[in-house]
Design a protein around this motif. Structure first.
Motif, PDB file in Angstrom:
ATOM      1  N   ARG A  44       0.825  -1.206   0.000  1.00  0.00           N
ATOM      2  CA  ARG A  44       0.000   0.000   0.000  1.00  0.00           C
ATOM      3  C   ARG A  44       0.864   1.264   0.000  1.00  0.00           C
ATOM      4  N   GLU A  45       1.998   1.239   0.744  1.00  0.00           N
ATOM      5  CA  GLU A  45       2.891   2.393   0.795  1.00  0.00           C
ATOM      6  C   GLU A  45       3.808   2.449  -0.423  1.00  0.00           C
ATOM      7  N   ALA A  46       4.170   1.282  -0.956  1.00  0.00           N
ATOM      8  CA  ALA A  46       5.125   1.243  -2.070  1.00  0.00           C
ATOM      9  C   ALA A  46       4.510   1.736  -3.374  1.00  0.00           C
ATOM     10  N   ILE A  47       3.242   1.410  -3.608  1.00  0.00           N
ATOM     11  CA  ILE A  47       2.615   1.725  -4.900  1.00  0.00           C
ATOM     12  C   ILE A  47       2.601   3.224  -5.204  1.00  0.00           C
ATOM     13  N   PRO A  48       2.154   4.101  -4.287  1.00  0.00           N
ATOM     14  CA  PRO A  48       2.161   5.533  -4.623  1.00  0.00           C
ATOM     15  C   PRO A  48       3.567   6.093  -4.838  1.00  0.00           C
ATOM     16  N   ILE A  49       4.578   5.504  -4.183  1.00  0.00           N
ATOM     17  CA  ILE A  49       5.949   5.970  -4.380  1.00  0.00           C
ATOM     18  C   ILE A  49       6.425   5.627  -5.790  1.00  0.00           C
ATOM     19  N   LEU A  50       6.128   4.420  -6.237  1.00  0.00           N
ATOM     20  CA  LEU A  50       6.501   4.043  -7.595  1.00  0.00           C
ATOM     21  C   LEU A  50       5.699   4.827  -8.629  1.00  0.00           C
ATOM     22  N   LYS A  51       4.455   5.155  -8.309  1.00  0.00           N
ATOM     23  CA  LYS A  51       3.664   5.991  -9.213  1.00  0.00           C
ATOM     24  C   LYS A  51       4.286   7.381  -9.349  1.00  0.00           C
ATOM     25  N   ALA A  52       4.811   7.897  -8.242  1.00  0.00           N
ATOM     26  CA  ALA A  52       5.476   9.201  -8.292  1.00  0.00           C
ATOM     27  C   ALA A  52       6.721   9.131  -9.163  1.00  0.00           C
ATOM     28  N   ALA A  53       7.482   8.019  -9.048  1.00  0.00           N
ATOM     29  CA  ALA A  53       8.668   7.850  -9.891  1.00  0.00           C
ATOM     30  C   ALA A  53       8.276   7.736 -11.359  1.00  0.00           C
ATOM     31  N   LEU A  54       7.193   7.008 -11.621  1.00  0.00           N
ATOM     32  CA  LEU A  54       6.745   6.827 -13.004  1.00  0.00           C
ATOM     33  C   LEU A  54       6.247   8.135 -13.610  1.00  0.00           C
ATOM     34  N   LYS A  55       5.658   8.966 -12.789  1.00  0.00           N
ATOM     35  CA  LYS A  55       5.189  10.269 -13.269  1.00  0.00           C
ATOM     36  C   LYS A  55       6.370  11.119 -13.725  1.00  0.00           C
ATOM     37  N   LEU A  56       7.511  10.974 -13.049  1.00  0.00           N
ATOM     38  CA  LEU A  56       8.710  11.722 -13.427  1.00  0.00           C
ATOM     39  C   LEU A  56       9.382  11.126 -14.655  1.00  0.00           C
ATOM     40  N   GLU A  57       9.192   9.833 -14.868  1.00  0.00           N
ATOM     41  CA  GLU A  57       9.841   9.141 -15.985  1.00  0.00           C
ATOM     42  C   GLU A  57       8.820   8.190 -16.615  1.00  0.00           C
ATOM     43  N   PRO A  58       7.828   8.717 -17.336  1.00  0.00           N
ATOM     44  CA  PRO A  58       6.708   7.892 -17.828  1.00  0.00           C
ATOM     45  C   PRO A  58       7.125   6.758 -18.756  1.00  0.00           C
ATOM     46  N   SER A  59       8.241   6.893 -19.432  1.00  0.00           N
ATOM     47  CA  SER A  59       8.644   5.866 -20.391  1.00  0.00           C
ATOM     48  C   SER A  59       9.538   4.791 -19.789  1.00  0.00           C
ATOM     49  N   ASN A  60       9.770   4.851 -18.491  1.00  0.00           N
ATOM     50  CA  ASN A  60      10.698   3.905 -17.862  1.00  0.00           C
ATOM     51  C   ASN A  60      10.051   2.527 -17.724  1.00  0.00           C
ATOM     52  N   LYS A  61      10.597   1.551 -18.436  1.00  0.00           N
ATOM     53  CA  LYS A  61      10.023   0.206 -18.446  1.00  0.00           C
ATOM     54  C   LYS A  61      10.239  -0.509 -17.115  1.00  0.00           C
ATOM     55  N   THR A  62      11.355  -0.223 -16.460  1.00  0.00           N
ATOM     56  CA  THR A  62      11.640  -0.874 -15.181  1.00  0.00           C
ATOM     57  C   THR A  62      10.593  -0.513 -14.135  1.00  0.00           C
ATOM     58  N   ILE A  63      10.279   0.773 -14.043  1.00  0.00           N
ATOM     59  CA  ILE A  63       9.286   1.214 -13.061  1.00  0.00           C
ATOM     60  C   ILE A  63       7.913   0.664 -13.429  1.00  0.00           C
ATOM     61  N   HIS A  64       7.580   0.663 -14.717  1.00  0.00           N
ATOM     62  CA  HIS A  64       6.313   0.093 -15.174  1.00  0.00           C
ATOM     63  C   HIS A  64       6.180  -1.355 -14.708  1.00  0.00           C
ATOM     64  N   ALA A  65       7.228  -2.143 -14.948  1.00  0.00           N
ATOM     65  CA  ALA A  65       7.174  -3.564 -14.594  1.00  0.00           C
ATOM     66  C   ALA A  65       7.048  -3.763 -13.095  1.00  0.00           C
ATOM     67  N   GLU A  66       7.831  -3.005 -12.333  1.00  0.00           N
ATOM     68  CA  GLU A  66       7.785  -3.137 -10.873  1.00  0.00           C
ATOM     69  C   GLU A  66       6.427  -2.717 -10.329  1.00  0.00           C
ATOM     70  N   LEU A  67       5.879  -1.645 -10.860  1.00  0.00           N
ATOM     71  CA  LEU A  67       4.578  -1.158 -10.403  1.00  0.00           C
ATOM     72  C   LEU A  67       3.480  -2.160 -10.718  1.00  0.00           C
ATOM     73  N   SER A  68       3.480  -2.720 -11.926  1.00  0.00           N
ATOM     74  CA  SER A  68       2.471  -3.711 -12.293  1.00  0.00           C
ATOM     75  C   SER A  68       2.544  -4.928 -11.377  1.00  0.00           C
ATOM     76  N   LYS A  69       3.761  -5.340 -11.068  1.00  0.00           N
ATOM     77  CA  LYS A  69       3.946  -6.494 -10.185  1.00  0.00           C
ATOM     78  C   LYS A  69       3.393  -6.197  -8.789  1.00  0.00           C
ATOM     79  N   LEU A  70       3.639  -4.995  -8.287  1.00  0.00           N
ATOM     80  CA  LEU A  70       3.173  -4.645  -6.944  1.00  0.00           C
ATOM     81  C   LEU A  70       1.654  -4.499  -6.890  1.00  0.00           C
ATOM     82  N   VAL A  71       1.058  -3.944  -7.942  1.00  0.00           N
ATOM     83  CA  VAL A  71      -0.402  -3.803  -7.970  1.00  0.00           C
ATOM     84  C   VAL A  71      -1.065  -5.177  -7.894  1.00  0.00           C
ATOM     85  N   LYS A  72      -0.523  -6.139  -8.631  1.00  0.00           N
ATOM     86  CA  LYS A  72      -1.072  -7.501  -8.590  1.00  0.00           C
ATOM     87  C   LYS A  72      -0.889  -8.126  -7.208  1.00  0.00           C
ATOM     88  N   LYS A  73       0.302  -7.950  -6.632  1.00  0.00           N
ATOM     89  CA  LYS A  73       0.556  -8.510  -5.300  1.00  0.00           C
ATOM     90  C   LYS A  73      -0.358  -7.879  -4.264  1.00  0.00           C
TER      91      LYS A  73
END
Length: 411
Positions: A320-349
């Motif tokens: 719950r705490e990790a997801i908004p932090i990764l969303k903030a990182a993704l907002k700064l770097e929308p094309s970053n595939k690493t953050i996309h993958a990590e965020l998708s994995k955490l949302v599912k978990k």
């Protein structure tokens, strides 16, 4: 260390024994894959190809007993001189046979041994087992005990007397390990080091260093940490980053320019980010979280710190705490595939975690029905037992009050 002069570039003789860093990559290229994201920050002007760290073993896994130098292997066949000395004169430094030292030219006495924390200068000649010379440095200066150089040197130079010349035979574990040093030192190569102790003096007072000197010294420690990180020796990497941070945070009696202050802050942020990466590799989650938070205090939009903080929280199950932090990182770097993958994995978990918790609460409340219709209270329901206890306790309490009233009336 400022007195040691300009630090030589990778592959130059001046890097003898200091552990040349592997090729760095630009910061922007480090966010392309999950492993690349962990690779350490380096100066952007260097655009060499980045090494893959995914399969690196820790240095402790590399162990190979080195063969003795050829001139000592057959002492009976030698006509005399130093090569014919008794093999028993070798000092087994660690008791494992992996690091040995022998005096060739005696020094000025045991009271002239250098101390940890001093800046020492040595003459160094390094050769492979086949006799190939891979390093020659007439005056290599480093801080003893700070892991600025090969471990073989850091461990053995403190045993030398001033003016002593010694031969050191070291396993690859205490030199360049499984990675070697391209192009001249192959992987898992044992080295023979001829070392002469030339000078030892107290390290410079950090309070008196100029801004430029402090920046150079901190960067040398940081780069040494990067070398250990590339070698997958995260404990020594953490040690080097800690030393760099202590240098940066030390008080000063010298005024720094705004540019120097900004550059010191930049080095500090790099050290903290790399420190967090090393701590994360060792599963030191609380320490890594602290390092990330220190970066974010200075640079709230630092993508690497946000990403690593999200990873730390995820490792602790705090989705719950990790997801908004990764969303903030993704907002700064929308094309970053690493953050996309990590965020998708955490949302599912996180979704799976919520489903498990919902089912657990249903069982606890005795309501397995998905319809949500409240069931009748019965003795089989978990909450009926506490109500019985409550009624029983109330009755006992009222009985106690009544008894007290009767006793008081009689008195």
């Amino acid at each position: 260390m400022a007195s040691s002069g300009e630090e030589p570039r990778s592959g130059s003789p001046g890097r003898a024994g200091t552990g040349t860093e592997l090729s760095p990559a630009a910061d922007t290229a480090q966010l392309d894959t999950a492993e690349d994201f962990e690779v350490l920050e380096e100066e952007e002007e260097e655009e060499e190809e980045e090494e893959d760290l995914s399969e690196l073993p820790p240095l402790e896994d590399v162990g190979r007993v080195p063969a003795a130098p050829r001139e000592d292997a057959q002492p009976s066949e030698q006509g005399g001189g130093e090569a014919a000395e008794d093999p028993q004169e070798w000092l087994d430094v660690l008791g494992s046979g992996l690091l040995k030292k022998k005096t060739l030219v005696p020094g000025q006495g045991v009271d002239t041994h250098p101390c940890k924390g001093q800046d020492v200068t040595i003459r160094l000649k390094a050769t492979l087992e086949d006799g190939s010379v891979v390093e020659e440095n007439p005056a290599l200066t480093f801080t003893l005990g700070d892991c600025d150089v090969l471990q073989a040197l850091d461990l053995c130079v403190q045993l030398l007397e001033m003016g002593e010349t010694a031969l050191i035979v070291s396993d690859a574990k205490y030199c360049y390990g499984a990675q070697g040093r391209s192009p001249d030192i192959p992987p898992n190569a044992a080295l023979t080091l001829e070392v002469e102790l030339l000078a030892a003096r107290d390290a410079p007072d950090l309070e008196l260093l100029s801004g430029k000197e402090k920046i150079e010294l901190a960067n040398r420690k940081r780069e040494r940490g990067n070398f250990f990180y590339q070698q997958a020796d995260y404990v020594l990497a953490i040690n080097s980053y800690d030393i760099a941070l202590k240098i940066i945070g030390s008080s000063s009696k010298v005024d720094f320019s705004p540019d120097e202050e900004a550059e010191l802050l930049d080095v500090k942020v790099k050290c903290l980010n790399n420190l967090a990466a090393s701590q994360l590799k060792l599963d030191h989650y609380e320490a890594a979280l602290k390092s990330c938070n220190l970066v974010l205090e200075h640079q709230p939009g630092n993508i690497k710190a946000l990403f690593r903080k999200g990873k730390v929280l995820a490792q602790q199950g705090e989705y719950r705490e990790a997801i908004p932090i990764l969303k903030a990182a993704l907002k700064l770097e929308p094309s970053n595939k690493t953050i996309h993958a990590e965020l998708s994995k955490l949302v599912k978990k996180h979704a799976d975690q919520k489903n498990v918790e919902t089912e657990m609460y249903r069982k606890m409340l005795g309501n397995p029905s998905a319809a949500g219709t409240p069931g009748k209270c019965s003795d089989k329901l978990p909450w009926s037992i506490p109500w019985k206890w409550l009624f029983g306790a109330t009755a006992i309490a009222l009985g106690g009050v009544a008894l007290s009233v009767v006793i008081a009336a009689r008195n």
